[in-house]
Design an enzyme around this catalytic site. Sequence first.
Site, PDB file in Angstrom:
ATOM      1  N   ASN A 190     -21.027   6.786   9.948  1.00  0.00           N
ATOM      2  CA  ASN A 190     -21.776   7.855   9.273  1.00  0.00           C
ATOM      3  C   ASN A 190     -20.841   8.668   8.392  1.00  0.00           C
ATOM      4  O   ASN A 190     -20.165   8.070   7.543  1.00  0.00           O
ATOM      5  CB  ASN A 190     -22.697   8.646  10.208  1.00  0.00           C
ATOM      6  N   ASP A 191     -20.770   9.966   8.519  1.00  0.00           N
ATOM      7  CA  ASP A 191     -20.157  10.850   7.506  1.00  0.00           C
ATOM      8  C   ASP A 191     -18.791  10.416   6.961  1.00  0.00           C
ATOM      9  O   ASP A 191     -17.929   9.986   7.734  1.00  0.00           O
ATOM     10  CB  ASP A 191     -19.891  12.233   8.106  1.00  0.00           C
ATOM     11  N   GLN A 205     -16.846   8.697  10.152  1.00  0.00           N
ATOM     12  CA  GLN A 205     -17.373   8.682  11.511  1.00  0.00           C
ATOM     13  C   GLN A 205     -17.679   7.239  11.873  1.00  0.00           C
ATOM     14  O   GLN A 205     -18.441   6.556  11.165  1.00  0.00           O
ATOM     15  CB  GLN A 205     -18.645   9.544  11.594  1.00  0.00           C
ATOM     16  N   TRP A 215     -24.899   4.878  16.609  1.00  0.00           N
ATOM     17  CA  TRP A 215     -23.985   6.001  16.842  1.00  0.00           C
ATOM     18  C   TRP A 215     -23.527   6.004  18.298  1.00  0.00           C
ATOM     19  O   TRP A 215     -24.307   5.678  19.196  1.00  0.00           O
ATOM     20  CB  TRP A 215     -24.742   7.282  16.493  1.00  0.00           C
ATOM     21  N   PHE A 233     -15.333  14.246  15.896  1.00  0.00           N
ATOM     22  CA  PHE A 233     -16.426  14.457  14.947  1.00  0.00           C
ATOM     23  C   PHE A 233     -15.857  14.738  13.547  1.00  0.00           C
ATOM     24  O   PHE A 233     -14.660  14.704  13.314  1.00  0.00           O
ATOM     25  CB  PHE A 233     -17.296  15.631  15.430  1.00  0.00           C
ATOM     26  N   SER A 234     -16.749  15.103  12.638  1.00  0.00           N
ATOM     27  CA  SER A 234     -16.367  15.206  11.225  1.00  0.00           C
ATOM     28  C   SER A 234     -15.365  16.313  10.945  1.00  0.00           C
ATOM     29  O   SER A 234     -15.264  17.294  11.688  1.00  0.00           O
ATOM     30  CB  SER A 234     -17.623  15.428  10.376  1.00  0.00           C
ATOM     31  N   ARG A 244     -18.993  23.121  14.185  1.00  0.00           N
ATOM     32  CA  ARG A 244     -18.283  21.881  13.836  1.00  0.00           C
ATOM     33  C   ARG A 244     -18.078  21.659  12.337  1.00  0.00           C
ATOM     34  O   ARG A 244     -18.578  22.375  11.504  1.00  0.00           O
ATOM     35  CB  ARG A 244     -19.022  20.686  14.416  1.00  0.00           C
ATOM     36  N   ASP A 245     -17.356  20.560  12.094  1.00  0.00           N
ATOM     37  CA  ASP A 245     -17.135  19.984  10.770  1.00  0.00           C
ATOM     38  C   ASP A 245     -16.231  20.869   9.899  1.00  0.00           C
ATOM     39  O   ASP A 245     -16.613  21.301   8.798  1.00  0.00           O
ATOM     40  CB  ASP A 245     -18.482  19.699  10.060  1.00  0.00           C
ATOM     41  N   GLU A 292     -24.589  21.453   8.764  1.00  0.00           N
ATOM     42  CA  GLU A 292     -23.478  20.561   9.096  1.00  0.00           C
ATOM     43  C   GLU A 292     -22.602  20.379   7.857  1.00  0.00           C
ATOM     44  O   GLU A 292     -23.040  20.613   6.731  1.00  0.00           O
ATOM     45  CB  GLU A 292     -24.005  19.188   9.550  1.00  0.00           C
ATOM     46  N   TRP A 348     -30.673  10.694   8.882  1.00  0.00           N
ATOM     47  CA  TRP A 348     -30.724  10.662  10.345  1.00  0.00           C
ATOM     48  C   TRP A 348     -32.093  10.237  10.873  1.00  0.00           C
ATOM     49  O   TRP A 348     -32.223   9.849  12.032  1.00  0.00           O
ATOM     50  CB  TRP A 348     -30.306  12.012  10.933  1.00  0.00           C
TER      51      TRP A 348
HETATM   52  C1  FRU Z   1     -23.411  14.936  10.376  1.00  0.00           C
HETATM   53  C2  FRU Z   1     -22.868  15.001  11.794  1.00  0.00           C
HETATM   54  C3  FRU Z   1     -21.794  16.046  11.918  1.00  0.00           C
HETATM   55  C4  FRU Z   1     -21.007  15.571  13.095  1.00  0.00           C
HETATM   56  C5  FRU Z   1     -21.078  14.071  12.939  1.00  0.00           C
HETATM   57  C6  FRU Z   1     -21.145  13.328  14.227  1.00  0.00           C
HETATM   58  O1  FRU Z   1     -24.029  13.742  10.071  1.00  0.00           O
HETATM   59  O2  FRU Z   1     -23.928  15.237  12.709  1.00  0.00           O
HETATM   60  O3  FRU Z   1     -22.268  17.360  12.049  1.00  0.00           O
HETATM   61  O4  FRU Z   1     -19.681  16.056  13.076  1.00  0.00           O
HETATM   62  O5  FRU Z   1     -22.229  13.790  12.173  1.00  0.00           O
HETATM   63  O6  FRU Z   1     -21.030  11.960  14.028  1.00  0.00           O
END
Ligand code: FRU
Length: 472
Positions: free
Chosen positions: A22-23, A39, A47, A79-80, A150-151, A201, A283
């Site tokens: 993902n990200d 990710q 996931w 995570f991100s 996060r992130d 996010e 998502w």
């Molecule tokens: C965004 C997210 C982030 C998180 C990551 C987890 O798509 O939900 O907020 O860090 O993906 O994989």
Amino acid sequence: MIDDTDRFRPAFHFTPEAHWMNDPNGLVYSRGLYHLFYQYYPEDVVWGPMHWGHATSRDLVTWERLPIAFAPDENGWIFSGSAVEDTLGSAGFGPGALVAAFTVHDGEARKRGVVPVENQGLGFSRDGGLTWEKFAGNPVLRNSGEADFRDPKVLRNPVGKGWNLVLAAGDRIKIYSSDDLRAWRHESDFFPDAKDFGVWECPDLFPIKTGCETRWVMLLSQTAAAPNGGSGTRYIVGDFDGREFTARSALEWIDWGKDFYAAVTYSGAPEGKSVLVGWMSNWQYAAKTPTGAWRGAMALPRELALETRDGRYRLTQKPASGFEALPRRLLAERSGALPLSVRGLDLSAADIAFTLNEPRGPFAVELSNGKGERFTVSCDGSVARVDRTRSGTVDFSPDFAPETQILRSDRPISALRLIVDACSVEILFDGGTQVMTNLVFPSEPYSAVSISGLGEGALTASAPIVRAALPR
Ligand code: FRU
């Protein structure tokens, strides 16, 4: 093992060799290399406990896949987050170290329903980003009780010598500062003016020039209620003084399509450019797309520019220069009165441009194949509608193609560019003043383009020629 028989594998978009992505994470340019972390769950095509996968590129088109940079540890899943080049060595990892900031997410605690589960940690590389270690003193920024925290995106403090960090925390974006990337002071909270966004996010904050002014752009991703449903990325233009962000625009959508999320920009890109990378999925159905051994692709990296139009700020996007510089094979050229159409093409990886001349009336561009599958963009004045309900395989989720998608521009639309690459169509409207990114899963590549409507226009289709990655 690359599955070459997989017809959805793109030619010039990044995909993991296998398994779930993902990200985009840790986007940093250093010593001639663009690093792309992402990710990654290396054990399945859905996931799971998150790692940072890693790849590098010299041109943002061809990528070399490298070993996983970070794997889960006792602090949690990775995570991100972001990465910077610490030229002066302020973090103590040596001058020129690359430093990554990521969220450590205690997945086990989450399973037990315990909060808080998200803190921020650091990683570093002393060899230009080829090998990575985690900082022994993690976490460096602890959660004070938020469920979502996060992130982290690290940036240079615009007024001091140190750093800033922005992260998403529930309904707000928290802004911090630091001299050494380890000890973080909370400076302020920014509350984006939005309702029903789900959770914020992946924030980003970066300066950008418009005329002779510098403005700051905040990017925000929201898990719900994007204009065509599900998750999407927004931006807001304002000022930043190293402590507080002040909005000077409304929240706008950076991409109106269903498949552009968690988009963030490179740190340290050449010539001060703002280069954006987003994850091409949503998502709502990311875990169900029919791609086989791998799942998840990045959108084409895009260069951003900030225009001021009628007193409003507007981010415009174009593919990064490495893509624009690719040699091309001309597939077709047609001009004159509509309708225009051309068949018998291989549009598996193609760049298609159509410009409508005066008078401007409604027009539609359709990609189709011999199986009767089609992807249509219809424009009427400043409104565009995209229909992927018959684009190929769509039945893996009711959210994938429930109805026509809409885009509202602020001027009549007269030019479209469709960048097609196996499983995606990125549409740039009027030179990138608006953008729409969508996945498609046709059972064979599209092979015809037809333009219907009133007036006259000009159509060109070419195939970018992608060579192997340039050596490191
Ligand atoms: C965004 C997210 C982030 C998180 C990551 C987890 O798509 O939900 O907020 O860090 O993906 O994989």
